[in-house]
Design a protein around this motif. Structure first.
Motif, PDB file in Angstrom:
ATOM      1  N   SER A  30      96.302  90.087  25.721  1.00  0.00           N
ATOM      2  CA  SER A  30      94.877  90.295  25.973  1.00  0.00           C
ATOM      3  C   SER A  30      94.580  90.667  27.429  1.00  0.00           C
ATOM      4  O   SER A  30      93.444  90.995  27.763  1.00  0.00           O
ATOM      5  N   GLY A  31      95.575  90.644  28.276  1.00  0.00           N
ATOM      6  CA  GLY A  31      95.374  90.958  29.693  1.00  0.00           C
ATOM      7  C   GLY A  31      94.784  92.333  29.924  1.00  0.00           C
ATOM      8  O   GLY A  31      93.872  92.495  30.741  1.00  0.00           O
ATOM      9  N   SER A  32      95.266  93.312  29.202  1.00  0.00           N
ATOM     10  CA  SER A  32      94.752  94.669  29.405  1.00  0.00           C
ATOM     11  C   SER A  32      93.308  94.794  28.926  1.00  0.00           C
ATOM     12  O   SER A  32      92.538  95.585  29.476  1.00  0.00           O
ATOM     13  N   ASP A  35      91.182  93.429  31.710  1.00  0.00           N
ATOM     14  CA  ASP A  35      91.529  94.046  33.001  1.00  0.00           C
ATOM     15  C   ASP A  35      92.212  93.076  33.949  1.00  0.00           C
ATOM     16  O   ASP A  35      92.038  93.153  35.165  1.00  0.00           O
ATOM     17  N   TYR A  36      92.979  92.164  33.404  1.00  0.00           N
ATOM     18  CA  TYR A  36      93.734  91.187  34.197  1.00  0.00           C
ATOM     19  C   TYR A  36      92.851  90.505  35.239  1.00  0.00           C
ATOM     20  O   TYR A  36      93.231  90.335  36.389  1.00  0.00           O
TER      21      TYR A  36
END
Length: 70
Positions: A30-32, A35-36
């Protein structure tokens, strides 16, 4: 060689290991999407801190019970 009966004690609990792997993988994937961001990082940091606190409490309680039993 370790006898088979004792070897099972060396293997971590399957449910907790799989659950941790799944949750960590979902978080990383889910980081992307997020947007981290700092909030994204805060989620895993808070979770690991909470888990560490619970483990310390559990270990202390177990050692206290063991000491009373002796």
């Amino acid at each position: 060689m370790i006898p088979q009966a004792k070897a099972w004690g060396l293997v971590p609990a399957t449910r907790s290991s799989n659950g941790t792997l799944v949750l960590t993988s979902l978080w990383a994937a889910s980081g992307s999407v997020f947007d981290y961001s700092q909030t994204w990082q805060l989620i895993i940091n808070t979770g690991t801190t909470f888990a560490a606190f619970l483990m310390v409490f559990l270990i202390q309680t177990t050692q206290n019970r063991d000491g009373v039993a002796i």
